[in-house]
Design a protein around this motif. Sequence first.
Motif, PDB file in Angstrom:
ATOM      1  N   GLU A   1      -5.377 -29.209 -35.800  1.00 48.55           N
ATOM      2  CA  GLU A   1      -6.821 -29.817 -35.759  1.00 48.55           C
ATOM      3  C   GLU A   1      -6.364 -30.915 -35.028  1.00 48.55           C
ATOM      4  O   GLU A   1      -6.589 -31.867 -35.892  1.00 48.55           O
ATOM      5  CB  GLU A   1      -8.114 -29.324 -36.027  1.00 48.55           C
ATOM      6  CG  GLU A   1      -9.113 -30.010 -35.913  1.00 48.55           C
ATOM      7  CD  GLU A   1     -10.871 -29.286 -35.978  1.00 48.55           C
ATOM      8  OE1 GLU A   1     -10.230 -29.093 -37.112  1.00 48.55           O
ATOM      9  OE2 GLU A   1     -11.964 -29.608 -35.765  1.00 48.55           O
TER      10      GLU A   1
ATOM     11  N   ARG B   1     -14.779 -18.095 -33.635  1.00 51.84           N
ATOM     12  CA  ARG B   1     -14.998 -18.776 -35.114  1.00 51.84           C
ATOM     13  C   ARG B   1     -16.679 -18.307 -34.989  1.00 51.84           C
ATOM     14  O   ARG B   1     -16.486 -18.728 -36.308  1.00 51.84           O
ATOM     15  CB  ARG B   1     -14.673 -19.933 -35.468  1.00 51.84           C
ATOM     16  CG  ARG B   1     -15.100 -21.276 -34.575  1.00 51.84           C
ATOM     17  CD  ARG B   1     -15.890 -21.288 -35.283  1.00 51.84           C
ATOM     18  NE  ARG B   1     -16.102 -22.559 -35.909  1.00 51.84           N
ATOM     19  CZ  ARG B   1     -17.209 -23.170 -36.595  1.00 51.84           C
ATOM     20  NH1 ARG B   1     -18.750 -22.135 -36.006  1.00 51.84           N
ATOM     21  NH2 ARG B   1     -17.829 -23.577 -37.899  1.00 51.84           N
TER      22      ARG B   1
ATOM     23  N   ASP C   1     -10.884 -16.175 -35.802  1.00 52.76           N
ATOM     24  CA  ASP C   1     -11.047 -16.916 -36.896  1.00 52.76           C
ATOM     25  C   ASP C   1     -12.188 -15.925 -37.823  1.00 52.76           C
ATOM     26  O   ASP C   1     -13.439 -16.630 -37.925  1.00 52.76           O
ATOM     27  CB  ASP C   1     -11.151 -18.457 -36.440  1.00 52.76           C
ATOM     28  CG  ASP C   1     -11.812 -18.728 -37.815  1.00 52.76           C
ATOM     29  OD1 ASP C   1     -11.414 -18.642 -39.062  1.00 52.76           O
ATOM     30  OD2 ASP C   1     -11.375 -20.530 -37.807  1.00 52.76           O
TER      31      ASP C   1
ATOM     32  N   GLU D   1      -7.620 -18.989 -43.089  1.00 55.31           N
ATOM     33  CA  GLU D   1      -7.600 -20.037 -44.226  1.00 55.31           C
ATOM     34  C   GLU D   1      -6.978 -19.023 -45.523  1.00 55.31           C
ATOM     35  O   GLU D   1      -7.228 -18.330 -46.216  1.00 55.31           O
ATOM     36  CB  GLU D   1      -9.060 -20.129 -44.420  1.00 55.31           C
ATOM     37  CG  GLU D   1      -9.062 -21.669 -43.488  1.00 55.31           C
ATOM     38  CD  GLU D   1     -10.033 -22.709 -43.749  1.00 55.31           C
ATOM     39  OE1 GLU D   1     -10.616 -23.658 -42.620  1.00 55.31           O
ATOM     40  OE2 GLU D   1     -11.074 -21.968 -44.208  1.00 55.31           O
TER      41      GLU D   1
HETATM   42  C1  PEP Z   1     -11.130 -25.255 -39.426  1.00 57.92           C
HETATM   43  O1  PEP Z   1     -10.584 -24.990 -39.067  1.00 57.92           O
HETATM   44  O2  PEP Z   1     -11.139 -25.833 -40.380  1.00 57.92           O
HETATM   45  C2  PEP Z   1     -12.387 -26.162 -38.953  1.00 57.92           C
HETATM   46  C3  PEP Z   1     -13.186 -27.397 -39.109  1.00 57.92           C
HETATM   47  O3  PEP Z   1     -13.165 -25.003 -38.332  1.00 57.92           O
HETATM   48  P1  PEP Z   1     -14.665 -24.817 -37.425  1.00 57.92           P
HETATM   49  O4  PEP Z   1     -13.903 -25.935 -36.379  1.00 57.92           O
HETATM   50  O5  PEP Z   1     -14.128 -23.768 -37.009  1.00 57.92           O
HETATM   51  O6  PEP Z   1     -15.025 -25.757 -38.219  1.00 57.92           O
END
Ligand code: PEP
Length: 264
Positions: free
Chosen positions: A88, A166, A200, A229
Amino acid sequence: MEITRENRKWLDDLQLSHPLVIAGPCSAETEEQVLETAHALKDSDVTMLRAGVWKPRTRPGSFEGVGAIALPWLMRAKKETGLQIAIEVGSAMHVKIALQYDIDVLWLGARTTVNPFLVQEIAEALNGTDKVVLVKNPVNPDLSLWLGAVERLQAQGIKNLGVIHRGFSTYRKTDYRNNPQWQIPIDLKSKHPDLPLICDPSHITGNREMIFDVCQTALDLRFDGLMVETHPTPEQAWSDAAQQITPSTMIQIMEDLRIRKKDF
Ligand code: PEP
Ligand code: MN
């Protein structure tokens, strides 16, 4: 916004006979944890290793990631296992650092996609990159804001694109950590069928017991892939402990999922 097959060429070129699977820890914690996860996933249908290096936390005071020191760990995991690497990025500075490494995929998190100024800065820092850039939905159920982030990337000449669903924040607690509101990714897919759509289930559910069912729903809806994850010792994870699964559970889930082979 015009999305064409060119935008999904990166995915087609992988020539997968199954959905794309991206797996790995919420956060890179130690070199050993990264390598153990990567080695446990390498001989499976997992194509990419994910790990958060910089962690955007809703409130201060919790673990915010080990930072750039994890990037050499990920490069070692890539070299030893052949897995592609996904991280990220949440600022132009993150992009500048990440571009110094052979990272394959960069994704914008839900707390970044909500902010057009930040997305614009990140898009400009990525200008013309041939890396794959994936955009998570914003925390709020706003399809335009989600697509707007993709448009900002496209306007900077970024062609290898995709989106990650997500789920969406709710004030009142539901069974989900982030409500999937499936109609939103369904609408997105019908408007832009060539934009790779990845689910996700980890951040949607917040609960490892629910991962399988959300993966199956996504595949039934013809999502192109999953980002899950995965941690060697999920209960001890430094972030998102309740939703992570072990690599062996991940491999079992991939075996148990019903996949429409004709779609891949
Ligand atoms: C992550 O992928 O660990 C994360 C922080 O996800 P999100 O941005 O979807 O909350
Ligand atoms: Mn996480």
